[in-house]
Design a protein around this motif. Structure first.
Motif, PDB file in Angstrom:
ATOM      1  N   ALA A  37      34.763  35.129  33.213  1.00  6.14           N
ATOM      2  CA  ALA A  37      33.366  35.524  33.024  1.00  6.14           C
ATOM      3  C   ALA A  37      33.073  36.851  33.719  1.00  6.14           C
ATOM      4  O   ALA A  37      32.383  37.717  33.165  1.00  6.14           O
ATOM      5  N   LYS A  38      33.602  37.028  34.933  1.00  2.00           N
ATOM      6  CA  LYS A  38      33.354  38.282  35.651  1.00  2.00           C
ATOM      7  C   LYS A  38      34.115  39.445  35.014  1.00  2.00           C
ATOM      8  O   LYS A  38      33.647  40.587  35.059  1.00  2.00           O
ATOM      9  N   ALA A  39      35.265  39.167  34.415  1.00  2.00           N
ATOM     10  CA  ALA A  39      35.977  40.219  33.687  1.00  2.00           C
ATOM     11  C   ALA A  39      35.157  40.691  32.495  1.00  2.00           C
ATOM     12  O   ALA A  39      35.019  41.902  32.251  1.00  2.00           O
ATOM     13  N   ALA A  40      34.599  39.741  31.747  1.00  7.36           N
ATOM     14  CA  ALA A  40      33.775  40.099  30.589  1.00  7.36           C
ATOM     15  C   ALA A  40      32.552  40.896  31.019  1.00  7.36           C
ATOM     16  O   ALA A  40      32.194  41.916  30.394  1.00  7.36           O
ATOM     17  N   ALA A  47      38.711  43.424  38.639  1.00 11.06           N
ATOM     18  CA  ALA A  47      39.828  44.354  38.806  1.00 11.06           C
ATOM     19  C   ALA A  47      40.695  44.388  37.556  1.00 11.06           C
ATOM     20  O   ALA A  47      41.111  45.466  37.098  1.00 11.06           O
ATOM     21  N   ALA A  48      40.963  43.219  36.977  1.00  9.83           N
ATOM     22  CA  ALA A  48      41.759  43.161  35.752  1.00  9.83           C
ATOM     23  C   ALA A  48      41.042  43.857  34.599  1.00  9.83           C
ATOM     24  O   ALA A  48      41.668  44.551  33.790  1.00  9.83           O
ATOM     25  N   ALA A  49      39.714  43.668  34.520  1.00  7.17           N
ATOM     26  CA  ALA A  49      38.947  44.313  33.450  1.00  7.17           C
ATOM     27  C   ALA A  49      39.067  45.831  33.532  1.00  7.17           C
ATOM     28  O   ALA A  49      39.273  46.513  32.520  1.00  7.17           O
ATOM     29  N   ARG A  50      38.970  46.378  34.732  1.00  2.38           N
ATOM     30  CA  ARG A  50      39.091  47.836  34.886  1.00  2.38           C
ATOM     31  C   ARG A  50      40.495  48.309  34.542  1.00  2.38           C
ATOM     32  O   ARG A  50      40.687  49.385  33.976  1.00  2.38           O
ATOM     33  N   PHE A  93      32.451  49.360  27.954  1.00  2.00           N
ATOM     34  CA  PHE A  93      33.303  49.008  26.811  1.00  2.00           C
ATOM     35  C   PHE A  93      32.434  48.505  25.666  1.00  2.00           C
ATOM     36  O   PHE A  93      31.620  47.592  25.833  1.00  2.00           O
ATOM     37  N   THR A  94      32.609  49.094  24.485  1.00  2.00           N
ATOM     38  CA  THR A  94      31.765  48.749  23.340  1.00  2.00           C
ATOM     39  C   THR A  94      32.494  47.959  22.265  1.00  2.00           C
ATOM     40  O   THR A  94      31.916  47.655  21.212  1.00  2.00           O
ATOM     41  N   PHE A 152      39.150  42.974  23.067  1.00  2.00           N
ATOM     42  CA  PHE A 152      39.719  42.464  24.307  1.00  2.00           C
ATOM     43  C   PHE A 152      39.471  40.957  24.355  1.00  2.00           C
ATOM     44  O   PHE A 152      38.321  40.512  24.214  1.00  2.00           O
ATOM     45  N   VAL A 153      40.539  40.222  24.523  1.00  2.00           N
ATOM     46  CA  VAL A 153      40.462  38.758  24.533  1.00  2.00           C
ATOM     47  C   VAL A 153      40.742  38.251  25.940  1.00  2.00           C
ATOM     48  O   VAL A 153      41.661  38.723  26.616  1.00  2.00           O
ATOM     49  N   ILE A 154      39.948  37.286  26.366  1.00  2.00           N
ATOM     50  CA  ILE A 154      40.111  36.650  27.677  1.00  2.00           C
ATOM     51  C   ILE A 154      40.361  35.166  27.440  1.00  2.00           C
ATOM     52  O   ILE A 154      39.527  34.476  26.845  1.00  2.00           O
ATOM     53  N   ILE A 155      41.519  34.685  27.881  1.00  2.00           N
ATOM     54  CA  ILE A 155      41.816  33.250  27.773  1.00  2.00           C
ATOM     55  C   ILE A 155      41.515  32.621  29.127  1.00  2.00           C
ATOM     56  O   ILE A 155      42.190  32.899  30.116  1.00  2.00           O
ATOM     57  N   GLY A 156      40.490  31.795  29.153  1.00  2.00           N
ATOM     58  CA  GLY A 156      40.062  31.147  30.384  1.00  2.00           C
ATOM     59  C   GLY A 156      38.573  31.303  30.572  1.00  2.00           C
ATOM     60  O   GLY A 156      38.072  32.421  30.676  1.00  2.00           O
TER      61      GLY A 156
END
Length: 415
Positions: free
Chosen positions: A18-21, A314-317, A29-30, A8-12
């Motif tokens: 940071a809260k998504a990660a 919310a996006a992470a979930r 998530f492993t 899973f990649v987060i741009i930003g």
């Protein structure tokens, strides 16, 4: 221990990312989690940049979302100081500025926003500042310290939240401040004319001068340094420094180049209530996302701290396949001098027909409500605390209220 079954990649590298990660790990998530940020600093929160850190009451380290060591402990990979320059949706890959290619199974765009620029002569002079990044706050804090020491003049272009908070910080340091605003009152597009006068009076009592109804046409200088600001009504305002605070634009160029839909009304990346784009592998959150709000029945783009704080998780979930309906009401807060306020809801100009105040506006210690046909659209509590949940419940209920009882401090809000 991380395995490579999914990436899973987060741009930003801001609060939303940071809260998504953090949430991905908290939800079990492993797979690999990678944050790509074009700043060299670790992810940080932006409110202190115009509040505590800028005013000198908070240390620099207080702005960071997590201690630097946390990312290694959580096995989150960081690519800092290296922007993402391309998204290939067919191969599900992101290319960085140094040519590195990273594959993804799910991608979150948390690219934030950037300051709008003045298109006038003189913006490249030394002493002209914007405030969006930690490096900007470092520079601005140094300038305000110098202006306060030398009784210098700061001109602020724009009487929005950032402009007013910086004006308050500048007065704290002892600098002279002039705020130039095309509208007839501060925060005109957010609070309307009814509440703008409160902030005019607040700042005037602390020595800030306002110049309403005009815009800047030129920043004048000599030997590369700012000397004055000229407005379209022919006035010249002495200046040893200028802050341009005329709003922010969502950073959507990367999404647009990848063929993702950009909402024409808000300028953000179009996502549904689960923060998904039309591409099932790509999500968006924070300042750059234009999300469908299931309660308000419209598409919103919200630039404030709470949206990043809550939207990232919310996006992470949603990335994990969980059922998500992101229906947080817009919320923001501000601290200026002795005034603290919180605002909940959504009441843009033209959407309401009445403003009702509960309490003492002159003190100031009150709650203002924006109503449409007797329904509460938004509420702002000024130096009144622990009422946000009740205000938000009034908004969510959507029922008609009695304006006289709403204005009566002896009537409990739940009634």
């Amino acid at each position: 221990m991380v395995d490579a079954h999914e990436t899973f990649v987060i741009i930003g590298g801001g609060l939303a990312g940071a809260k998504a990660a953090e949430t991905l790990r908290a939800e079990g998530f492993t797979g690999r989690v990678i944050i790509i940020g074009d700043e060299r600093d670790h992810p940080y929160e932006r409110p202190p940049l115009s509040k505590g850190y800028l005013a000198g009451s908070k240390e620099r380290d207080s702005v960071f979302v997590h201690p630097p060591a946390w990312y290694a402990q959580a096995e989150i990979e960081l690519h800092l100081g290296e922007p993402a320059v391309d998204i290939n949706r067919e191969t599900r890959s992101v290319t960085l500025g140094d040519g590195t290619t990273i594959q993804y199974d799910a991608l979150l765009l948390a690219t934030g926003a950037e300051p709008r620029r003045l298109d006038v002569p003189g913006t490249r002079l030394a002493g002209v500042h914007h405030l969006r990044r930690l490096a900007h706050a470092d520079q601005l804090r140094g300038m305000l310290t110098r202006l306060g020491r030398e009784n210098g003049q700061l001109v602020v272009a724009g009487a929005g939240w950032i402009g007013l908070e910086v004006a308050a910080a500048a007065r704290h340091y002892g600098a002279e401040v002039t705020v130039i605003e095309p509208n007839p009152s501060p925060l005109h597009g957010v609070l309307g004319p009814e509440m703008g006068g409160l902030f005019t009076q607040l700042h005037a009592e602390h020595g800030v001068r306002f110049h309403f109804g005009s815009g800047i046409t030129e920043i004048l200088g000599q030997d590369g340094q700012v000397l004055a600001v000229r407005t379209d009504d022919g006035e010249e305002h002495p200046a040893h420094g200028v802050l341009v605070a005329i709003g922010a634009a969502p950073r959507t160029a990367l999404a647009a180049s990848a063929g993702l839909e950009i909402d024409p009304a808000t300028g953000g990346v179009s996502v549904d209530a689960a923060l998904r784009t039309a591409d099932p592998a790509i999500f968006a959150a924070g300042d750059a996302a234009a999300f469908w709000h299931p309660t308000l029945g419209t598409r919103l783009r919200v630039e404030h701290w709470a949206n990043a704080l809550n939207g990232g998780p919310a996006a992470a979930r949603s990335m994990l396949g969980q059922e998500v309906s992101y229906d947080r009401l817009p919320y923001f807060f501000s601290d200026q001098y002795e005034l603290g306020m919180e605002y909940s809801g959504w009441a843009p100009p033209g959407s309401y027909d009445q403003v009702v105040c509960r309490g003492d506006v002159g003190k100031p210690e009150f709650i203002a409500f924006w109503l449409k046909e007797g329904r509460v659209l938004a509420g702002m509590n000024v130096n009144v605390w622990d009422v946000t949940d009740r205000i938000q419940q009034l908004i969510r209920n959507g029922t008609t209220v009695d304006a006289e009882r709403l204005a009566d401090p002896t009537t409990p809000l739940p009634e």
